[in-house]
Design a protein around this motif. Structure first.
Motif, PDB file in Angstrom:
ATOM      1  N   LEU A 184       0.818  -1.220   0.000  1.00 32.66           N
ATOM      2  CA  LEU A 184       0.000   0.000   0.000  1.00 32.66           C
ATOM      3  C   LEU A 184       0.852   1.270   0.000  1.00 32.66           C
ATOM      4  O   LEU A 184       0.326   2.352  -0.274  1.00 32.66           O
ATOM      5  CB  LEU A 184      -0.921   0.005   1.225  1.00 32.66           C
ATOM      6  CG  LEU A 184      -1.975  -1.095   1.280  1.00 32.66           C
ATOM      7  CD1 LEU A 184      -2.772  -1.008   2.578  1.00 32.66           C
ATOM      8  CD2 LEU A 184      -2.913  -1.033   0.079  1.00 32.66           C
ATOM      9  N   ARG A 185       2.114   1.148   0.356  1.00 32.61           N
ATOM     10  CA  ARG A 185       3.045   2.303   0.357  1.00 32.61           C
ATOM     11  C   ARG A 185       2.445   3.491   1.113  1.00 32.61           C
ATOM     12  O   ARG A 185       2.353   4.615   0.613  1.00 32.61           O
ATOM     13  CB  ARG A 185       3.399   2.695  -1.085  1.00 32.61           C
ATOM     14  CG  ARG A 185       4.273   1.670  -1.779  1.00 32.61           C
ATOM     15  CD  ARG A 185       4.319   1.886  -3.277  1.00 32.61           C
ATOM     16  NE  ARG A 185       4.866   3.188  -3.623  1.00 32.61           N
ATOM     17  CZ  ARG A 185       6.155   3.439  -3.857  1.00 32.61           C
ATOM     18  NH1 ARG A 185       7.031   2.440  -3.748  1.00 32.61           N
ATOM     19  NH2 ARG A 185       6.577   4.630  -4.195  1.00 32.61           N
ATOM     20  N   LEU A 186       2.069   3.229   2.355  1.00 33.94           N
ATOM     21  CA  LEU A 186       1.382   4.241   3.156  1.00 33.94           C
ATOM     22  C   LEU A 186       2.211   5.509   3.327  1.00 33.94           C
ATOM     23  O   LEU A 186       1.663   6.617   3.373  1.00 33.94           O
ATOM     24  CB  LEU A 186       1.028   3.659   4.528  1.00 33.94           C
ATOM     25  CG  LEU A 186       0.078   2.450   4.510  1.00 33.94           C
ATOM     26  CD1 LEU A 186      -0.043   1.858   5.905  1.00 33.94           C
ATOM     27  CD2 LEU A 186      -1.282   2.852   3.978  1.00 33.94           C
ATOM     28  N   GLY A 187       3.524   5.356   3.418  1.00 36.34           N
ATOM     29  CA  GLY A 187       4.389   6.518   3.582  1.00 36.34           C
ATOM     30  C   GLY A 187       4.459   7.397   2.358  1.00 36.34           C
ATOM     31  O   GLY A 187       4.969   8.517   2.433  1.00 36.34           O
ATOM     32  N   TYR A 188       3.952   6.919   1.216  1.00 40.95           N
ATOM     33  CA  TYR A 188       3.968   7.688  -0.021  1.00 40.95           C
ATOM     34  C   TYR A 188       2.609   8.309  -0.322  1.00 40.95           C
ATOM     35  O   TYR A 188       2.383   8.840  -1.407  1.00 40.95           O
ATOM     36  CB  TYR A 188       4.390   6.793  -1.192  1.00 40.95           C
ATOM     37  CG  TYR A 188       5.865   6.484  -1.201  1.00 40.95           C
ATOM     38  CD1 TYR A 188       6.735   7.141  -2.068  1.00 40.95           C
ATOM     39  CD2 TYR A 188       6.419   5.547  -0.338  1.00 40.95           C
ATOM     40  CE1 TYR A 188       8.087   6.861  -2.079  1.00 40.95           C
ATOM     41  CE2 TYR A 188       7.773   5.258  -0.326  1.00 40.95           C
ATOM     42  CZ  TYR A 188       8.603   5.921  -1.209  1.00 40.95           C
ATOM     43  OH  TYR A 188       9.958   5.651  -1.209  1.00 40.95           O
ATOM     44  N   HIS A 189       1.693   8.223   0.634  1.00 43.26           N
ATOM     45  CA  HIS A 189       0.346   8.771   0.423  1.00 43.26           C
ATOM     46  C   HIS A 189      -0.036   9.747   1.534  1.00 43.26           C
ATOM     47  O   HIS A 189      -1.204   9.874   1.885  1.00 43.26           O
ATOM     48  CB  HIS A 189      -0.669   7.629   0.349  1.00 43.26           C
ATOM     49  CG  HIS A 189      -0.459   6.727  -0.829  1.00 43.26           C
ATOM     50  ND1 HIS A 189      -0.722   7.101  -2.130  1.00 43.26           N
ATOM     51  CD2 HIS A 189       0.025   5.463  -0.902  1.00 43.26           C
ATOM     52  CE1 HIS A 189      -0.429   6.108  -2.958  1.00 43.26           C
ATOM     53  NE2 HIS A 189       0.038   5.098  -2.227  1.00 43.26           N
ATOM     54  N   GLY A 190       0.953  10.440   2.081  1.00 38.97           N
ATOM     55  CA  GLY A 190       0.683  11.464   3.075  1.00 38.97           C
ATOM     56  C   GLY A 190       0.360  10.944   4.454  1.00 38.97           C
ATOM     57  O   GLY A 190      -0.172  11.681   5.280  1.00 38.97           O
ATOM     58  N   LEU A 191       0.661   9.672   4.725  1.00 36.99           N
ATOM     59  CA  LEU A 191       0.298   9.079   6.011  1.00 36.99           C
ATOM     60  C   LEU A 191       1.514   8.766   6.877  1.00 36.99           C
ATOM     61  O   LEU A 191       1.391   8.061   7.875  1.00 36.99           O
ATOM     62  CB  LEU A 191      -0.510   7.795   5.777  1.00 36.99           C
ATOM     63  CG  LEU A 191      -1.856   7.971   5.067  1.00 36.99           C
ATOM     64  CD1 LEU A 191      -2.464   6.620   4.742  1.00 36.99           C
ATOM     65  CD2 LEU A 191      -2.811   8.789   5.919  1.00 36.99           C
ATOM     66  N   GLN A 192       2.674   9.290   6.492  1.00 39.97           N
ATOM     67  CA  GLN A 192       3.884   8.882   7.200  1.00 39.97           C
ATOM     68  C   GLN A 192       3.852   9.251   8.678  1.00 39.97           C
ATOM     69  O   GLN A 192       4.160   8.426   9.548  1.00 39.97           O
ATOM     70  CB  GLN A 192       5.122   9.500   6.558  1.00 39.97           C
ATOM     71  CG  GLN A 192       6.398   8.996   7.213  1.00 39.97           C
ATOM     72  CD  GLN A 192       7.642   9.604   6.630  1.00 39.97           C
ATOM     73  OE1 GLN A 192       8.356  10.311   7.327  1.00 39.97           O
ATOM     74  NE2 GLN A 192       7.913   9.348   5.366  1.00 39.97           N
ATOM     75  N   GLU A 193       3.480  10.498   8.986  1.00 33.28           N
ATOM     76  CA  GLU A 193       3.503  10.933  10.379  1.00 33.28           C
ATOM     77  C   GLU A 193       2.497  10.146  11.222  1.00 33.28           C
ATOM     78  O   GLU A 193       2.804   9.732  12.342  1.00 33.28           O
ATOM     79  CB  GLU A 193       3.202  12.436  10.459  1.00 33.28           C
ATOM     80  CG  GLU A 193       4.340  13.329   9.968  1.00 33.28           C
ATOM     81  CD  GLU A 193       4.406  13.422   8.437  1.00 33.28           C
ATOM     82  OE1 GLU A 193       5.455  13.862   7.929  1.00 33.28           O
ATOM     83  OE2 GLU A 193       3.419  13.054   7.762  1.00 33.28           O
ATOM     84  N   VAL A 194       1.302   9.930  10.684  1.00 35.98           N
ATOM     85  CA  VAL A 194       0.306   9.128  11.400  1.00 35.98           C
ATOM     86  C   VAL A 194       0.823   7.711  11.607  1.00 35.98           C
ATOM     87  O   VAL A 194       0.663   7.122  12.680  1.00 35.98           O
ATOM     88  CB  VAL A 194      -1.027   9.110  10.627  1.00 35.98           C
ATOM     89  CG1 VAL A 194      -2.020   8.161  11.288  1.00 35.98           C
ATOM     90  CG2 VAL A 194      -1.617  10.514  10.557  1.00 35.98           C
ATOM     91  N   PHE A 195       1.460   7.159  10.586  1.00 39.50           N
ATOM     92  CA  PHE A 195       1.977   5.795  10.659  1.00 39.50           C
ATOM     93  C   PHE A 195       3.006   5.652  11.782  1.00 39.50           C
ATOM     94  O   PHE A 195       2.948   4.700  12.569  1.00 39.50           O
ATOM     95  CB  PHE A 195       2.612   5.430   9.312  1.00 39.50           C
ATOM     96  CG  PHE A 195       3.140   4.032   9.240  1.00 39.50           C
ATOM     97  CD1 PHE A 195       2.371   3.011   8.714  1.00 39.50           C
ATOM     98  CD2 PHE A 195       4.425   3.717   9.677  1.00 39.50           C
ATOM     99  CE1 PHE A 195       2.849   1.708   8.641  1.00 39.50           C
ATOM    100  CE2 PHE A 195       4.918   2.428   9.611  1.00 39.50           C
ATOM    101  CZ  PHE A 195       4.125   1.423   9.092  1.00 39.50           C
ATOM    102  N   LEU A 196       3.955   6.600  11.864  1.00 41.40           N
ATOM    103  CA  LEU A 196       5.012   6.501  12.868  1.00 41.40           C
ATOM    104  C   LEU A 196       4.442   6.460  14.282  1.00 41.40           C
ATOM    105  O   LEU A 196       4.925   5.724  15.148  1.00 41.40           O
ATOM    106  CB  LEU A 196       5.982   7.681  12.728  1.00 41.40           C
ATOM    107  CG  LEU A 196       6.848   7.702  11.466  1.00 41.40           C
ATOM    108  CD1 LEU A 196       7.661   8.989  11.415  1.00 41.40           C
ATOM    109  CD2 LEU A 196       7.767   6.490  11.404  1.00 41.40           C
TER     110      LEU A 196
END
Length: 343
Positions: A184-196
């Motif tokens: 899904l490459r979540l870090g490439y869809h503007g979700l990096q900060e939420v993911f961390l």
């Protein structure tokens, strides 16, 4: 994920942070000689086992148990903890391995590491250093992903309690953690900060539920604070990596905001941590002495922001953030022990 970013306290110049650069730094071609057979240490570096910060979640969970009335842990609880920790190690190892593969393929790691490879300890990137091939890394990531899924399945089977919300939390985390830069490459869809932050939350609250059968306000607050820790040093890595991230279309907050906007964003996250601590005490979720007990964390955040954002020493600010997260863990464990002893 950004756990492989530098821990060195050496400063890196940050001209034009928050403004579109003239162009990304040129990707340096790395062609080191590769040994005939990969060494085990290369795989350990690929898994970033030196970055223990997410794994400290188990210490926080165990320290919460006396206040929950859990009493002495039984064999099933200890087995659950062991299986959960092994699952964390494997799933995070898979996630950072996939992240390194993606960064190697799209050139972002070469761009971010090429201009200051000595400062950023190139050995932490085995693909760039030539100690592993892409095929080696892919095999490792797939094996770690499978092992992590098996360990967390075992943790669910062994757990003394299985509330639906905790089971779903573990399942969702197992599915999404490896997809930061892969799938899904979540870090490439503007979700990096939420993911961390969400990874930290997922490593505390669901495990607490498996051990106690319930969620408490205290556990929720500490899970939230724990998740902010990796986020509050990850955003400094992102600030340092603006050029490389923009070049490959990774929309971190540091890439999307102006220099001032990024500083305000990071300052707001730092203030949020303190606000949650104080609000929890005001609402009676934690004792009145909880904020004073966590004052060293607040002081570290002020120092981190001053050094990293005001003075512009981004990498030193990140290093202070890593230490602040570990201070937070120590402070939470001490506060939990005192709380359990006085209730």
């Amino acid at each position: 994920m950004k756990p492989s970013a530098p821990t060195s306290a050496v400063a890196v110049a940050e001209p034009g942070v928050g403004h579109a650069p003239a162009g990304p730094p040129p990707a340096v071609a790395f062609h080191p000689a590769r040994p005939a057979r990969p060494r085990p240490t290369a795989y350990l570096r690929l898994a970033k086992l030196g970055m223990v910060d997410y794994y400290l979640s188990l210490i926080v969970v165990v320290s919460l148990l006396p206040a929950s009335g859990a009493g002495v842990l039984g064999a099933s609880s200890w087995a659950t903890l062991a299986a959960f920790l092994l699952g964390e190690l494997c799933l995070v190892g898979a996630a950072v391995a996939y992240d390194d593969i993606t960064g190697y393929r799209d050139g972002s790691d070469a761009a971010n590491y090429g201009t200051d490879a000595a400062v950023r300890r190139l050995a932490r990137k085995p693909l760039l250093a030539g100690t592993l091939t892409e095929a080696d890394a892919l095999r490792f990531a797939r094996a770690a992903l499978a092992a992590g899924a098996l360990c967390w399945t075992a943790a669910l089977a062994l757990a003394p309690h299985r509330p639906l919300w905790a089971v779903l939390g573990v399942a969702v985390a197992a599915l999404l953690v490896p997809q930061y830069s892969w799938g899904l490459r979540l870090g490439y869809h503007g979700l990096q900060e939420v993911f961390l932050a969400a990874v930290g939350w997922a490593f505390v609250l669901p495990l607490y539920g498996l051990l106690t059968g319930r969620a408490t306000a205290l556990a929720a607050v500490e899970a939230f604070l724990f998740g902010l820790g990796p986020l509050l040093f990850g955003v400094y890595s992102n600030t340092n990596d603006i050029a490389g991230d923009r070049a490959v279309g990774r929309p971190t907050a540091a890439c999307l905001l102006s220099r001032r906007g990024n500083a305000v964003f990071i300052g707001a996250l730092s203030a949020l941590e303190t606000a949650v601590i104080v609000t929890a005490a005001v609402l009676g979720i934690v004792p009145w002495w909880f904020p004073p007990a966590l004052l060293p964390v607040t002081a570290a955040r002020i120092a981190q922001f001053t050094v990293g954002m005001v003075r512009g020493d981004i990498l030193r600010g990140r290093l202070i953030g890593i230490r602040a997260h570990r201070v937070l863990v120590v402070a939470l464990v001490a506060a939990n022990a005192l709380y359990a002893a006085t209730t």
